[in-house]
Design a protein around this motif. Structure first.
Motif, mmCIF file in Angstrom:
data_model
loop_
_atom_site.group_PDB
_atom_site.id
_atom_site.type_symbol
_atom_site.label_atom_id
_atom_site.label_comp_id
_atom_site.label_asym_id
_atom_site.label_seq_id
_atom_site.Cartn_x
_atom_site.Cartn_y
_atom_site.Cartn_z
ATOM 1 N N SER A 11 0.819 -1.217 0.000
ATOM 2 C CA SER A 11 0.000 0.000 0.000
ATOM 3 C C SER A 11 0.845 1.255 0.000
ATOM 4 C CB SER A 11 -0.932 0.005 1.221
ATOM 5 O OG SER A 11 -1.765 -1.136 1.223
ATOM 6 N N ARG A 12 2.127 1.127 0.361
ATOM 7 C CA ARG A 12 2.982 2.311 0.488
ATOM 8 C C ARG A 12 3.983 2.470 -0.655
ATOM 9 N NH1 ARG A 12 3.352 0.008 5.790
ATOM 10 N NH2 ARG A 12 5.465 -0.712 5.292
ATOM 11 N N VAL A 13 4.158 1.435 -1.465
ATOM 12 C CA VAL A 13 5.185 1.485 -2.503
ATOM 13 C C VAL A 13 4.808 2.487 -3.588
ATOM 14 C CG1 VAL A 13 4.143 -0.390 -3.849
ATOM 15 C CG2 VAL A 13 6.590 0.068 -4.064
ATOM 16 N N ALA A 14 5.806 3.158 -4.100
ATOM 17 C CA ALA A 14 5.602 4.124 -5.184
ATOM 18 C C ALA A 14 5.526 3.378 -6.515
ATOM 19 C CB ALA A 14 6.737 5.137 -5.203
ATOM 20 N N LEU A 21 9.102 -0.899 -7.156
ATOM 21 C CA LEU A 21 7.867 -1.671 -7.186
ATOM 22 C C LEU A 21 8.175 -3.151 -7.348
ATOM 23 C CD1 LEU A 21 4.752 -1.794 -7.380
ATOM 24 C CD2 LEU A 21 4.989 -1.388 -9.847
ATOM 25 N N ASP A 22 9.076 -3.460 -8.237
ATOM 26 C CA ASP A 22 9.447 -4.855 -8.476
ATOM 27 C C ASP A 22 10.078 -5.471 -7.234
ATOM 28 O OD1 ASP A 22 9.846 -6.969 -10.706
ATOM 29 O OD2 ASP A 22 11.832 -6.824 -9.779
ATOM 30 N N GLU A 26 8.335 -8.481 -4.936
ATOM 31 C CA GLU A 26 9.062 -9.745 -4.819
ATOM 32 C C GLU A 26 9.283 -10.108 -3.353
ATOM 33 O OE1 GLU A 26 10.904 -13.177 -6.260
ATOM 34 O OE2 GLU A 26 9.876 -11.621 -7.425
ATOM 35 N N GLU A 27 9.663 -9.137 -2.543
ATOM 36 C CA GLU A 27 9.904 -9.405 -1.120
ATOM 37 C C GLU A 27 8.621 -9.839 -0.416
ATOM 38 O OE1 GLU A 27 11.633 -5.908 0.510
ATOM 39 O OE2 GLU A 27 13.628 -6.289 -0.334
ATOM 40 N N VAL A 28 7.525 -9.176 -0.713
ATOM 41 C CA VAL A 28 6.254 -9.547 -0.085
ATOM 42 C C VAL A 28 5.831 -10.941 -0.538
ATOM 43 C CG1 VAL A 28 3.804 -8.983 0.088
ATOM 44 C CG2 VAL A 28 5.518 -7.153 0.190
ATOM 45 N N ALA A 29 6.008 -11.252 -1.799
ATOM 46 C CA ALA A 29 5.641 -12.574 -2.303
ATOM 47 C C ALA A 29 6.464 -13.664 -1.631
ATOM 48 C CB ALA A 29 5.837 -12.623 -3.818
ATOM 49 N N VAL A 30 7.755 -13.416 -1.452
ATOM 50 C CA VAL A 30 8.623 -14.394 -0.779
ATOM 51 C C VAL A 30 8.196 -14.564 0.677
ATOM 52 C CG1 VAL A 30 10.976 -14.821 -0.003
ATOM 53 C CG2 VAL A 30 10.574 -14.006 -2.339
ATOM 54 N N ASN A 47 -3.691 -4.989 -14.489
ATOM 55 C CA ASN A 47 -2.537 -4.165 -14.825
ATOM 56 C C ASN A 47 -1.273 -4.791 -14.228
ATOM 57 O OD1 ASN A 47 -0.623 -2.198 -15.256
ATOM 58 N ND2 ASN A 47 -1.943 -0.494 -14.650
ATOM 59 N N PHE A 48 -0.553 -5.541 -15.049
ATOM 60 C CA PHE A 48 0.657 -6.215 -14.580
ATOM 61 C C PHE A 48 1.859 -5.275 -14.530
ATOM 62 C CE2 PHE A 48 -1.890 -9.848 -15.735
ATOM 63 C CZ PHE A 48 -1.515 -10.829 -14.835
ATOM 64 N N ALA A 49 1.682 -4.033 -14.970
ATOM 65 C CA ALA A 49 2.795 -3.090 -14.991
ATOM 66 C C ALA A 49 2.869 -2.238 -13.736
ATOM 67 C CB ALA A 49 2.695 -2.184 -16.222
ATOM 68 N N SER A 50 1.725 -1.888 -13.143
ATOM 69 C CA SER A 50 1.784 -0.943 -12.028
ATOM 70 C C SER A 50 0.862 -1.265 -10.856
ATOM 71 C CB SER A 50 1.466 0.475 -12.539
ATOM 72 O OG SER A 50 0.164 0.520 -13.108
#
Length: 412
Positions: A11-14, A21-22, A26-30, A47-50
């Motif tokens: 919720s906080r990532v730009a 963002l990437d 990735e860290e949250v998914a892990v 939207n897989f880009a943003s």
């Protein structure tokens, strides 16, 4: 809940900073994978880009599939998507859901294509899957995607037509994506007719419900098909149509390069494959950048090689045409000289024969002078006619030999 605390960074990532963002996704998914927790949120876009929540969910299921690349994992992913995917109550929600469903099923199949399950393993897993047509459809797409990625045409045909998992997809079997997969299998198989493959391909291509993934499989089918007349032209034209509709899709541009290459339009093919390579990095790790880049670069090498061979062939053809023109010119001169020489020899021999034959009539015999003159004139006329016929026949024969050969058709 623990899952909610793990996903808080999303919720906080730009979203404007693609690298950040990437990294966060990735860290949250892990972390979710390590905690044994599925993403505890609802998806609202494709939207897989943003969209950080979609990207994170995508990374999470990517890790799950890499860990256990089976149709059981596909079924679990399908159930999660059914519960947490975009709402399907309206056209936009259905479009987003379909985009995610097809992208995940086929994308995860591509990155795990080296771990094909046997028919026995598929049959064993069906008991936990076939209760839902949506779940069975996703799992069937996943396994079919592996067979497609490995160019197992006949195995793919058998799976789609008779596997319990594929049959359990129910109404989804009539959809354009499923039909496109059937067309892919038919196009590459040596056991099925070209007419059957073309019919399936047209049904999928011209379907009003076709999606970009349907188009991708149709173009892939044309590129991988058993050779048939005008194959390159058909692939080129349809890929150009797709690349015009989706100009940012690097795969469609690459298919266009392949079609142009098959048509020996090397300069245009080189331009298209370079554009595909330029578009590729924007897709990130989701698109299996390295694997696709290697495939595109390999095609580029083939295009450059074909371009060089075409230039060499054109140069050889020009030299051959110049040499052939010179030969024809010399041959025509020799034929003309031969014609004149034969004419002179014929006239000379006729004159000698006439002189020899008239000596006896002139200096011997008891015929009156008038009769002798008539015989001499008659014999001269016969000799003259015979000489004329001989000269005319020689001229016609040499003229026939001077006719240029018709140009040969065929590829350079």
């Amino acid at each position: 809940m623990e899952g909610n605390s793990i996903i808080a960074p999303l919720s906080r990532v730009a979203t404007a900073d693609s690298r950040e963002l990437d990294r966060v996704c990735e860290e949250v998914a892990v972390s979710l994978r390590a905690a044994g927790t599925e993403p505890p949120y609802q998806l609202t876009s494709a939207n897989f880009a943003s969209d950080p929540f979609l990207i994170c969910a995508d990374r999470y299921w990517r890790l799950r599939f890499l860990d256990r690349p089976t149709v059981r994992t596909a079924a679990e992913c399908a159930r999660w998507l059914q519960a947490h995917g975009p709402g399907r109550e309206d056209t936009i929600g259905q479009t987003h859901y379909t985009e995610i469903e097809e992208k995940w099923a086929l994308g995860y199949a591509f990155i795990t294509r080296d771990s094909e399950e046997s028919p026995a393993e598929i049959a064993d897993a069906c008991g936990d899957i076939v209760g839902s047509a949506d779940t069975a459809y996703f799992a069937a797409l996943y396994h079919a995607g592996k067979l497609r990625a490995n160019f197992r045409f006949d195995e793919l045909h058998g799976f789609l037509e008779s596997s319990l998992l594929a049959l359990a997809a129910g109404p989804h079997r009539d959809g354009p994506l499923f039909t496109a997969l059937r067309a892919f299998a038919a196009c590459g198989s040596r056991r099925l007719t070209a007419e059957h493959a073309a019919d399936l391909l047209d049904h999928a291509w011209f379907s009003p419900q076709r999606t970009p993934h349907t188009v991708d499989i149709c173009l892939n089918a044309l590129a991988a098909a058993a050779p048939f007349p005008a194959q390159g032209e058909l692939l080129r034209d349809r890929a150009r149509e797709a690349a015009t509709q989706w100009p940012e899709n690097h795969i469609f541009v690459f298919r266009l390069a392949t079609g142009l290459h098959m048509c020996q339009e090397h300069d245009a093919a080189l331009e298209a494959v370079d554009l595909a390579l330029a578009l590729l990095p924007a897709m990130g790790s989701r698109g299996s950048h390295k694997q696709l880049q290697e495939q595109y670069l390999a095609r580029r090498e083939l295009i450059l090689e074909g371009r060089l061979r075409a230039a060499e062939t054109a140069s050889h053809r020009r030299r051959w045409e110049e040499q052939n023109a010179t030969y024809r010119k010399v041959e025509a001169q020799l034929n003309a000289a031969t014609s004149h020489l034969i004419t002179m020899i014929t006239v000379f021999l006729a004159a000698i024969a006439f002189i020899l034959s008239t000596i006896q009539l002139t200096y011997g015999g008891d015929l009156p002078l008038g009769d002798r003159m008539r015989l001499i004139l008659g014999e001269g006329a016969v000799m003259l006619g015979f000489s004329g016929l001989l000269i005319l026949g020689t001229h016609l024969l040499l003229r026939y030999r001077e006719r240029p050969e018709p140009p040969k058709s065929g590829p350079d």
